[in-house]
Design a protein around this motif. Structure first.
Motif, PDB file in Angstrom:
ATOM      1  N   ALA A  12       0.842  -1.204   0.000  1.00 41.33           N
ATOM      2  CA  ALA A  12       0.000   0.000   0.000  1.00 41.33           C
ATOM      3  C   ALA A  12       0.871   1.246   0.000  1.00 41.33           C
ATOM      4  N   LYS A  15      -2.061   3.956   3.016  1.00 39.30           N
ATOM      5  CA  LYS A  15      -2.236   2.786   3.883  1.00 39.30           C
ATOM      6  C   LYS A  15      -3.648   2.605   4.424  1.00 39.30           C
ATOM      7  N   TYR A  16      -3.937   1.344   4.721  1.00 36.66           N
ATOM      8  CA  TYR A  16      -5.181   0.927   5.407  1.00 36.66           C
ATOM      9  C   TYR A  16      -4.798   0.540   6.827  1.00 36.66           C
ATOM     10  N   TRP A  17      -5.388   1.215   7.823  1.00 39.35           N
ATOM     11  CA  TRP A  17      -5.118   0.851   9.229  1.00 39.35           C
ATOM     12  C   TRP A  17      -6.345   1.230  10.047  1.00 39.35           C
ATOM     13  N   LYS A  19     -10.768  -0.301  10.899  1.00 42.90           N
ATOM     14  CA  LYS A  19     -11.966  -0.880  10.258  1.00 42.90           C
ATOM     15  C   LYS A  19     -13.236  -0.133  10.656  1.00 42.90           C
ATOM     16  N   ASN A  25     -15.192  -7.262   8.044  1.00 42.03           N
ATOM     17  CA  ASN A  25     -13.846  -6.775   7.686  1.00 42.03           C
ATOM     18  C   ASN A  25     -13.916  -5.607   6.691  1.00 42.03           C
ATOM     19  N   SER A 104      -0.628 -12.214   3.897  1.00 38.85           N
ATOM     20  CA  SER A 104      -2.080 -12.468   3.988  1.00 38.85           C
ATOM     21  C   SER A 104      -2.784 -11.919   2.747  1.00 38.85           C
ATOM     22  N   GLY A 135     -11.284 -12.266   3.997  1.00 41.40           N
ATOM     23  CA  GLY A 135     -10.120 -12.964   4.547  1.00 41.40           C
ATOM     24  C   GLY A 135      -9.114 -11.978   5.110  1.00 41.40           C
ATOM     25  N   SER A 136      -8.823 -10.931   4.329  1.00 41.42           N
ATOM     26  CA  SER A 136      -7.868  -9.905   4.745  1.00 41.42           C
ATOM     27  C   SER A 136      -8.123  -8.667   3.883  1.00 41.42           C
ATOM     28  N   GLY A 137      -8.193  -7.510   4.533  1.00 37.74           N
ATOM     29  CA  GLY A 137      -8.529  -6.284   3.799  1.00 37.74           C
ATOM     30  C   GLY A 137      -7.589  -6.040   2.628  1.00 37.74           C
ATOM     31  N   SER A 138      -6.292  -6.245   2.855  1.00 43.06           N
ATOM     32  CA  SER A 138      -5.319  -5.986   1.789  1.00 43.06           C
ATOM     33  C   SER A 138      -5.429  -7.014   0.653  1.00 43.06           C
ATOM     34  N   SER A 190      -1.278  -7.545  11.960  1.00 37.54           N
ATOM     35  CA  SER A 190      -1.970  -6.315  11.555  1.00 37.54           C
ATOM     36  C   SER A 190      -3.378  -6.235  12.153  1.00 37.54           C
ATOM     37  N   ARG A 191      -4.078  -7.371  12.133  1.00 44.41           N
ATOM     38  CA  ARG A 191      -5.469  -7.330  12.591  1.00 44.41           C
ATOM     39  C   ARG A 191      -5.556  -6.904  14.049  1.00 44.41           C
ATOM     40  N   MET A 194      -4.259  -3.138  14.466  1.00 44.68           N
ATOM     41  CA  MET A 194      -5.153  -2.024  14.082  1.00 44.68           C
ATOM     42  C   MET A 194      -6.356  -1.929  15.001  1.00 44.68           C
ATOM     43  N   ASP A 281       5.332  -1.311   6.110  1.00 44.21           N
ATOM     44  CA  ASP A 281       4.053  -1.804   6.627  1.00 44.21           C
ATOM     45  C   ASP A 281       4.182  -2.220   8.084  1.00 44.21           C
ATOM     46  N   ALA A 282       3.347  -3.154   8.516  1.00 46.72           N
ATOM     47  CA  ALA A 282       3.388  -3.553   9.920  1.00 46.72           C
ATOM     48  C   ALA A 282       4.502  -4.573  10.125  1.00 46.72           C
TER      49      ALA A 282
HETATM   50  C1  DP6 Z   1      -0.022  -2.127   7.349  1.00 40.85           C
HETATM   51  O1  DP6 Z   1      -4.974  -6.473   5.362  1.00 40.85           O
HETATM   52  O2  DP6 Z   1      -3.343  -7.601   6.920  1.00 40.85           O
HETATM   53  O3  DP6 Z   1      -0.176  -3.669   5.526  1.00 40.85           O
HETATM   54  O4  DP6 Z   1      -7.824  -6.837   7.063  1.00 40.85           O
HETATM   55  O5  DP6 Z   1      -7.184  -7.337   9.407  1.00 40.85           O
HETATM   56  O6  DP6 Z   1      -6.428  -8.870   7.564  1.00 40.85           O
HETATM   57  P1  DP6 Z   1      -6.785  -7.435   7.970  1.00 40.85           P
HETATM   58  O7  DP6 Z   1      -5.448  -6.564   7.843  1.00 40.85           O
HETATM   59  P2  DP6 Z   1      -4.336  -6.522   6.702  1.00 40.85           P
HETATM   60  O8  DP6 Z   1      -3.671  -5.103   7.034  1.00 40.85           O
HETATM   61  C2  DP6 Z   1      -2.749  -4.495   6.208  1.00 40.85           C
HETATM   62  C3  DP6 Z   1      -2.124  -3.351   6.935  1.00 40.85           C
HETATM   63  C4  DP6 Z   1      -0.927  -2.708   6.260  1.00 40.85           C
HETATM   64  C5  DP6 Z   1      -1.342  -1.554   5.353  1.00 40.85           C
HETATM   65  C6  DP6 Z   1      -1.963  -1.927   4.034  1.00 40.85           C
HETATM   66  O9  DP6 Z   1      -1.618  -2.977   3.457  1.00 40.85           O
HETATM   67  O10 DP6 Z   1      -2.793  -1.131   3.557  1.00 40.85           O
END
Ligand code: DP6
Length: 330
Positions: A12, A15-17, A19, A25, A104, A135-138, A190-191, A194, A281-282
């Protein structure tokens, strides 16, 4: 009722951090990413009437927590197909798992594509992205290649929270130099991280408020192939996310000493006119996104940083897809 799929991790830039709904999810804000071509997950799925329970091997190992997660994920597809049949799942990565290299993302994207084919569901890419998100946001982003934007959506059922391709990898073939500073699995995934940030970080709300503006800037930088503008917004988004992490209670410190040394190295390269910016990332790995002609110089510089164990150079790659039905890598 079997199929094999391959997917690549994505990184990313915005970034996504956090929910807006944990059960479905659903992300609290959008994100923008690039899909890589040099790291792979390969996943083989075979539905088998004689099984009483799903049989799941990740990198050759059976892990109870992962099995529960994947079980629940397979149930989403079984419900669509109207079946209860259990499956063998064999999945492998050719890179460190759970170490901040987005395993993931590629894992659930490959699984979604393989299960769709094995069950002959023929879902379209947006539906697959939505399911991968569960399963996973990313993972929603790794369904597509090149530059990808994830929409947070506004609907409570999450039917508008999926990724869309922005620009093909070949249209702007940037390189990503990954500096691996540790192969250890991170202490807080990450889950969990966040969720704690959302509950305790005093900067969480301000962080979420910055995302729409960053997305606009990054999207228009991609459309205009404006490397400097993309670099500025990507570094700002990364550092704002890490500020939220640092202010989380207890603090989430994903960096090690070499991570910071790599940031300084990228800054020195920038000062010398090299086309490069960093994102993290994380986990402790540093991803240096660069113009194709500068990749070797960036890789050489990062390789010389104390504490860097390995340097990988990747191009931008395709989205998740079905491949020859062979054994999973690992
Ligand atoms: C820091 O997609 O692993 O990589 O949805 O809970 O499975 P869940 O989380 P995940 O989080 C990714 C967080 C990150 C930033 C990003 O990839 O956007």
């Amino acid at each position: 009722m079997h199929a094999t799929a391959q997917a690549q991790p994505n990184i990313a830039l915005v970034k996504y951090w956090g929910k807006r709904d944990a059960a479905l999810n659903l992300p609290a804000a959008g994100s923008l990413s690039i899909t890589l071509d040099a790291l792979h997950t390969r996943t083989r799925v075979r539905f088998d009437d004689s099984l009483d329970a799903d049989d799941i091997a990740l990198n050759g190992e059976h892990d109870a927590t992962q099995t529960r997660k994947i079980d629940a994920f397979l149930d989403l597809f079984r419900a669509r197909a109207g079946i209860a049949t259990r499956a063998h799942v064999e999945s492998g990565n050719d890179f460190p798992t759970g170490a901040g290299l987005a395993s993931s993302a590629s894992g659930f994207a490959a699984l979604a594509i393989a299960v769709d084919r094995a069950l002959r569901l023929e879902l379209d890419a947006h539906e697959l992205s939505m399911l991968a998100r569960r399963g996973s946001g990313s993972a929603a982003r790794s369904i597509f290649g090149g530059f990808v934007e994830m929409a947070p959506g506004t609907r409570a059922d999450g039917e508008d929270a999926f990724a869309t391709p922005l620009l093909d990898a070949r249209a702007w073939p940037l390189k990503v130099v990954v500096a691996v500073t540790s192969r250890k699995k991170k202490a807080v995934d990450s889950r969990a991280g966040m969720e704690t940030s959302q509950r305790t970080s005093p900067y969480y709300r301000d962080w979420i408020a910055t995302v729409p503006g960053d997305l606009d800037a990054a999207r228009s930088a991609v459309q205009a192939r404006d490397f400097e503008k993309l670099g500025a917004v990507s570094e700002a988004s990364c550092l704002a996310m890490h500020a939220v992490m640092l202010a989380t209670r207890p603090a989430l410190i994903y960096w090690n000493g070499a991570t910071l040394e790599c940031i300084q190295c990228v800054r020195a390269l920038q000062a010398d006119g090299t086309g490069v910016f960093f994102t993290i990332d994380a986990g402790p790995q540093v991803k240096a996104v660069c113009l194709p002609d500068d990749a070797t110089r960036v890789a050489d510089a990062l390789r010389a940083v104390t504490g860097v164990e390995e340097v990988l150079i990747s191009g931008l790659g395709e989205g998740a897809r079905i491949v020859e039905d062979a054994h999973a890598c690992a």
